[in-house]
Design an enzyme around this catalytic site. Sequence first.
Site, short mmCIF file in Angstrom:
data_model
loop_
_atom_site.label_atom_id
_atom_site.label_comp_id
_atom_site.label_asym_id
_atom_site.label_seq_id
_atom_site.Cartn_x
_atom_site.Cartn_y
_atom_site.Cartn_z
N LYS A 298 -12.28 -5.09 2.85
CA LYS A 298 -11.38 -4.12 3.83
C LYS A 298 -12.31 -3.18 4.14
CE LYS A 298 -7.41 -1.46 5.05
NZ LYS A 298 -6.01 -0.99 4.39
N ARG B 170 -10.89 7.43 3.91
CA ARG B 170 -10.76 6.47 2.77
C ARG B 170 -11.89 5.93 2.35
NH1 ARG B 170 -5.28 6.47 3.89
NH2 ARG B 170 -4.64 5.70 5.70
N CYS C 21 -0.08 4.14 1.52
CA CYS C 21 -0.40 5.29 2.47
C CYS C 21 0.76 5.79 3.32
CB CYS C 21 -1.48 4.98 3.22
SG CYS C 21 -1.53 3.35 4.01
N LYS D 129 -11.41 -7.64 7.02
CA LYS D 129 -10.84 -6.77 8.04
C LYS D 129 -11.82 -5.50 8.23
CE LYS D 129 -6.97 -3.61 7.94
NZ LYS D 129 -6.16 -2.99 7.36
N CYS E 279 0.74 -1.16 0.23
CA CYS E 279 0.07 0.08 -0.12
C CYS E 279 1.00 1.32 -0.09
CB CYS E 279 -0.84 0.09 1.32
SG CYS E 279 -2.24 1.13 1.12
N ARG F 220 -2.91 3.80 12.42
CA ARG F 220 -2.23 4.79 11.78
C ARG F 220 -1.20 5.91 12.76
NH1 ARG F 220 -8.06 6.32 8.92
NH2 ARG F 220 -7.93 4.40 8.00
N GLU G 91 -16.42 -7.87 -3.61
CA GLU G 91 -14.80 -7.99 -3.47
C GLU G 91 -14.24 -9.30 -3.49
OE1 GLU G 91 -12.81 -5.42 -3.48
OE2 GLU G 91 -14.03 -3.72 -3.27
N TYR H 183 -2.46 -8.66 16.73
CA TYR H 183 -1.24 -8.07 17.75
C TYR H 183 -0.92 -8.63 19.12
CZ TYR H 183 -1.74 -4.51 14.26
OH TYR H 183 -2.05 -3.77 13.07
N CYS I 63 -3.95 5.85 0.07
CA CYS I 63 -3.30 4.54 -0.33
C CYS I 63 -3.03 4.67 -1.95
CB CYS I 63 -4.47 3.53 -0.06
SG CYS I 63 -4.69 3.49 1.65
#
Length: 321
Positions: free
Chosen positions: A191, A213, A118, A244, A116, A201, A229, A309, A126
Amino acid sequence: MIRLRRLRASENIRNLVRETRLHKDELVYPVFIIEGENIKNPVDSMPGIYQYSIDRFDEELERIEKAGIKSILLFGIPEHKDECGSGAYDENGITQRAIRHIKEKSPDLIVIADVCLCEYTSHGHCGLIHDGEILNDETLPLLAQMAVTLAKAGADIIAPSDMMDGHTAVIRKALDDNGFSNILIMGYSAKYASGYYSPFRDAAHSAPAFGDRRTYQMDPANGKEALRECEADIEEGADILMVKPGLAYLDIVKEVSQLSNLPLAVYNVSGEYSMVKAAAANGWIDEKRIVMENMIAMKRAGAQIIITYHALEVAEWLREN
Ligand code: PBG
Ligand code: ZN
């Protein structure tokens, strides 16, 4: 009487009939690598997550290895940004150098490289911009070039998160044309334009400088669009699909898992992580219990791969059991 409680009567019976299990091999740990030297910056909104410079990343690699985690999702944070995100497709860009370093130290670790612009654009969008519009077709060759440089550096899986139409086909073709037909593509297929990305971010320095976005990421109100998609990604050659964010979109995870036989990943994103960490820090929830419940919920909905994470701590908790 129908006695459902018979199946819950003891730990061993519950284990015997359990429908969903979690294994550390299915976890992907996202990491942030920043330009510079001797840096280990805590990300304030994501307790436990750090930005590392390449020279300090070995300590993170050790933690990953010790936890037994086999896959990472890599985000590079460049020092210089410009209008067209040139650091993204530079053979010597931060992400490309980070991959070479990681592959030298841990050749078997699966490196998934996010594609990407961004993190690399001065405007934080992006794709390329003209007159305030995010350009689709003009952005595609840059994404393809980025994917090829990442593959050259040693990435195992390319994960385009830009949400430009047609990106998967263009990236697949560029990889094939450059001798990388064995490199996988994990599409960020569905997404959403989500408020759950804001801690990320901070971590990746990728907030858009103006606007949002919503002209390229999906409307949270839509479900069928997610299936379109995914169909596009399947047709264009994705090897793995992704939904996501995760927890607020488990209906989509379920539907995509029924739509396609491709492996399905779910991204338990930064905001989902931060909310759990904040509540845990206040002593309001049992962190381990909540995290494990969230993990099993994503698997039960139909995901095989969980990008989170929490990966290192989850791997540790799985070992304890
Ligand atoms: C870059 C990208 C984002 C995330 C992954 N890749 C941010 C965004 O789209 O703004 C979010 C990940 C997270 O919140 O953990 N396009
Ligand atoms: Zn982006």
